[in-house]
Design an enzyme around this catalytic site. Sequence first.
Site, PDB file in Angstrom:
ATOM      1  N   ARG A   1      -2.693  -0.229  -5.048  1.00 31.04           N
ATOM      2  CA  ARG A   1      -2.912   0.075  -6.375  1.00 31.04           C
ATOM      3  C   ARG A   1      -4.259  -0.452  -6.778  1.00 31.04           C
ATOM      4  O   ARG A   1      -4.799  -1.760  -6.080  1.00 31.04           O
ATOM      5  CB  ARG A   1      -2.036   0.030  -7.570  1.00 31.04           C
ATOM      6  CG  ARG A   1      -0.698   0.448  -7.023  1.00 31.04           C
ATOM      7  CD  ARG A   1       0.380  -0.042  -8.076  1.00 31.04           C
ATOM      8  NE  ARG A   1       1.635   0.736  -7.907  1.00 31.04           N
ATOM      9  CZ  ARG A   1       2.461   0.065  -7.110  1.00 31.04           C
ATOM     10  NH1 ARG A   1       2.518  -0.893  -6.498  1.00 31.04           N
ATOM     11  NH2 ARG A   1       3.847   0.649  -6.975  1.00 31.04           N
TER      12      ARG A   1
ATOM     13  N   LYS B   1       4.041  -4.556  -8.368  1.00 32.35           N
ATOM     14  CA  LYS B   1       4.575  -4.269  -9.749  1.00 32.35           C
ATOM     15  C   LYS B   1       5.934  -4.960  -9.391  1.00 32.35           C
ATOM     16  O   LYS B   1       6.440  -5.358  -8.592  1.00 32.35           O
ATOM     17  CB  LYS B   1       4.961  -2.918  -9.829  1.00 32.35           C
ATOM     18  CG  LYS B   1       3.886  -2.045 -10.321  1.00 32.35           C
ATOM     19  CD  LYS B   1       4.361  -0.581 -10.816  1.00 32.35           C
ATOM     20  CE  LYS B   1       3.289   0.139 -11.170  1.00 32.35           C
ATOM     21  NZ  LYS B   1       3.562   1.563 -11.742  1.00 32.35           N
TER      22      LYS B   1
ATOM     23  N   HIS C   1      -7.654   5.847  -7.575  1.00 30.78           N
ATOM     24  CA  HIS C   1      -6.405   6.612  -7.406  1.00 30.78           C
ATOM     25  C   HIS C   1      -6.409   7.432  -6.558  1.00 30.78           C
ATOM     26  O   HIS C   1      -5.389   7.847  -5.994  1.00 30.78           O
ATOM     27  CB  HIS C   1      -5.707   6.643  -8.945  1.00 30.78           C
ATOM     28  CG  HIS C   1      -4.278   7.037  -8.823  1.00 30.78           C
ATOM     29  ND1 HIS C   1      -3.502   5.991  -8.625  1.00 30.78           N
ATOM     30  CD2 HIS C   1      -3.831   7.937  -9.437  1.00 30.78           C
ATOM     31  CE1 HIS C   1      -2.183   6.574  -8.657  1.00 30.78           C
ATOM     32  NE2 HIS C   1      -2.338   7.649  -9.034  1.00 30.78           N
TER      33      HIS C   1
ATOM     34  N   ARG D   1      -6.119   6.286  -2.965  1.00 28.49           N
ATOM     35  CA  ARG D   1      -4.863   5.916  -2.699  1.00 28.49           C
ATOM     36  C   ARG D   1      -4.015   7.196  -2.234  1.00 28.49           C
ATOM     37  O   ARG D   1      -3.324   7.094  -1.519  1.00 28.49           O
ATOM     38  CB  ARG D   1      -4.172   5.313  -4.140  1.00 28.49           C
ATOM     39  CG  ARG D   1      -2.720   4.863  -3.891  1.00 28.49           C
ATOM     40  CD  ARG D   1      -2.389   4.138  -5.120  1.00 28.49           C
ATOM     41  NE  ARG D   1      -0.780   3.984  -5.399  1.00 28.49           N
ATOM     42  CZ  ARG D   1      -0.097   3.622  -4.932  1.00 28.49           C
ATOM     43  NH1 ARG D   1      -0.586   2.416  -4.060  1.00 28.49           N
ATOM     44  NH2 ARG D   1       1.269   3.430  -5.374  1.00 28.49           N
TER      45      ARG D   1
ATOM     46  N   HIS E   1       6.313   2.147  -3.696  1.00 25.24           N
ATOM     47  CA  HIS E   1       7.261   2.713  -4.443  1.00 25.24           C
ATOM     48  C   HIS E   1       8.535   2.221  -4.378  1.00 25.24           C
ATOM     49  O   HIS E   1       9.247   2.058  -3.323  1.00 25.24           O
ATOM     50  CB  HIS E   1       7.064   4.043  -4.293  1.00 25.24           C
ATOM     51  CG  HIS E   1       5.786   4.712  -4.526  1.00 25.24           C
ATOM     52  ND1 HIS E   1       5.264   6.225  -3.823  1.00 25.24           N
ATOM     53  CD2 HIS E   1       4.736   4.367  -5.364  1.00 25.24           C
ATOM     54  CE1 HIS E   1       4.240   6.486  -4.338  1.00 25.24           C
ATOM     55  NE2 HIS E   1       3.887   5.570  -5.308  1.00 25.24           N
TER      56      HIS E   1
ATOM     57  N   TYR F   1       4.333  13.680  -2.357  1.00 31.14           N
ATOM     58  CA  TYR F   1       3.674  14.372  -1.086  1.00 31.14           C
ATOM     59  C   TYR F   1       4.207  15.118  -0.197  1.00 31.14           C
ATOM     60  O   TYR F   1       3.796  15.532   0.940  1.00 31.14           O
ATOM     61  CB  TYR F   1       3.028  12.879  -0.095  1.00 31.14           C
ATOM     62  CG  TYR F   1       2.204  11.955  -1.190  1.00 31.14           C
ATOM     63  CD1 TYR F   1       0.924  12.323  -1.326  1.00 31.14           C
ATOM     64  CD2 TYR F   1       2.994  10.801  -1.519  1.00 31.14           C
ATOM     65  CE1 TYR F   1       0.195  11.603  -2.247  1.00 31.14           C
ATOM     66  CE2 TYR F   1       2.151   9.837  -2.438  1.00 31.14           C
ATOM     67  CZ  TYR F   1       0.883  10.198  -2.765  1.00 31.14           C
ATOM     68  OH  TYR F   1      -0.084   9.130  -3.325  1.00 31.14           O
TER      69      TYR F   1
END
Length: 318
Positions: free
Chosen positions: A156, A180, A257, A260, A283, A292
């Site tokens: 990210r 995150k 992004h 990415r 994720h 995807y």
Amino acid sequence: MKDLSRVHMEAFLEMMSAERGAAVNTLQSYERDLDDLHSFLSERSVRLTEAGSNDLGAYLACLSRQGFKPSSQARRLSAMRQFYKFLYAEGLRTDDPTGILDAPKKGRALPKTMGVDEVTRLLAQAEQEAAVEGPDQLQHLRMLVLLELLYATGMRVSELVSLPAKVLDQEGRFLMIRGKGNKERLVPLSQSAIAALKTYGRRQALDATSAKQPAPESPWLFPAASKQGYLPRQVFARDLKDLAIRAGLTPSLISPHVMRHAFASHLLANGADLRVVQELLGHSDISTTQIYTHVLEERLHQLVQTHHPLAKQAKKQE
């Protein structure tokens, strides 16, 4: 009786920060969303802590009438659910009014991405500019490192620009990323990313020793005169679009992004497992990575057309 809604909101945000490790941006988003809900309920003479399912449903309906996208409505609902679950867990409510609320239906758009040729052109332009000696060389080297790391790891942009300076001291081919919720993950680096890092580090050290008034040592890999002390992601995004123009690419289609997404799409197209890509992207849920699947479907189609006996037979008959 005094309305303690604000007090409970602050306690909720503190819990999310201390116990869940929520990022600053997430906390700010929750606070804005709950403030908006609080204002809406106040106009209906309903306290935030006492709202029922009908009140919260009316709020979501109001957002829809105002033209909020389903994704924005879903984000508000997520904040509401977290907050009322907190009130229930703390014994401040005997029920969870969000339990029967349905999330707004939203179509899942395919992510924008770049082709391998476009990424190659972008990296080639960055490498060409970084090779030119001059006062701007360190800035050009920084851009090359940013792009190499981004395409090698799929980080990210917030993770990328806030990398620590100690990255320059490591010798291995892997990079530890703090993502995150302060979760860490290990990602491999490409040879070109490692080489760019070393060149950038050497030039950074050279500039520091030759400066008449050396700047204080920074803890960040990409130091900048910003509030955080490192390169703002908005500045990187702007510089990336400028680089795209110089590379003869359409700047509106290129962003950190998008790169990415290119990282993930190109891995899958070349045989990577979806679970591996999920881990590399950071994720927490495989459903997020499943945007995807169109890449996987195309790859499977090509495999069948190339290797299935009936497909081969049909080609012979043409």
